[in-house]
Design an enzyme around this catalytic site. Sequence first.
Site, PDB file in Angstrom:
ATOM      1  N   HIS A 100       0.847  -1.197   0.000  1.00 35.55           N
ATOM      2  CA  HIS A 100       0.000   0.000   0.000  1.00 35.55           C
ATOM      3  C   HIS A 100       0.874   1.234   0.000  1.00 35.55           C
ATOM      4  CE1 HIS A 100       0.623  -1.406   4.130  1.00 35.55           C
ATOM      5  NE2 HIS A 100       0.668  -0.127   4.484  1.00 35.55           N
ATOM      6  N   HIS A 102       0.870   5.166   1.029  1.00 33.41           N
ATOM      7  CA  HIS A 102       0.182   6.176   1.836  1.00 33.41           C
ATOM      8  C   HIS A 102       0.205   7.523   1.117  1.00 33.41           C
ATOM      9  CE1 HIS A 102       0.308   4.006   5.845  1.00 33.41           C
ATOM     10  NE2 HIS A 102       1.272   3.372   5.234  1.00 33.41           N
TER      11      HIS A 102
END
Length: 136
Positions: A100, A102
């Site tokens: 992921h 951010h």
Amino acid sequence: MNNDCIFCKIANGEIPSKTIYEDADFRVILDLGPATKGHALILPKEHYANLFELPEDTAAAAMKVAKKLSAQMVENLGADGLNLVQNNGEVAGQTVKHFHLHLIPRYKDDGQNILWNPGKMSDEELEEIRKTIVGE
Ligand code: 5GP
Ligand code: ZN
């Protein structure tokens, strides 16, 4: 899809999330424990544990999504800046083992500190490290 992975479930819509963008390959959600207002996570729908597992095409596509959403978030939230952060491995702060990226909007005086303590290194040491990295 990895059935034991919470981000697989979120990315594929099995667990509801505050989604701010979705396409065939990605879902972008608001972080449950945001560093700042608007902190979001770009999740690939396929399971890759980290950057090392991520195919190049997916990495490139993730950065395109980051580029598009960063501008939209800064504009619509009235942010003053934005950090892109991406952690790989526990030592680097990764807590969820599904890649992921951010997106952390930054505001003047937001009290966050996404920085590091600058070290010191001699020219010789830097040269040794350069050689190690490039394999000389
Ligand atoms: P990491 O430390 O692995 O780079 O970041 C994991 C992030 O995921 C953290 O910022 C944490 O707040 C967020 N997070 C963990 N579980 C959930 C969840 O179930 N939903 C959402 N929206 N965010 C989560
Ligand atoms: Zn996953």
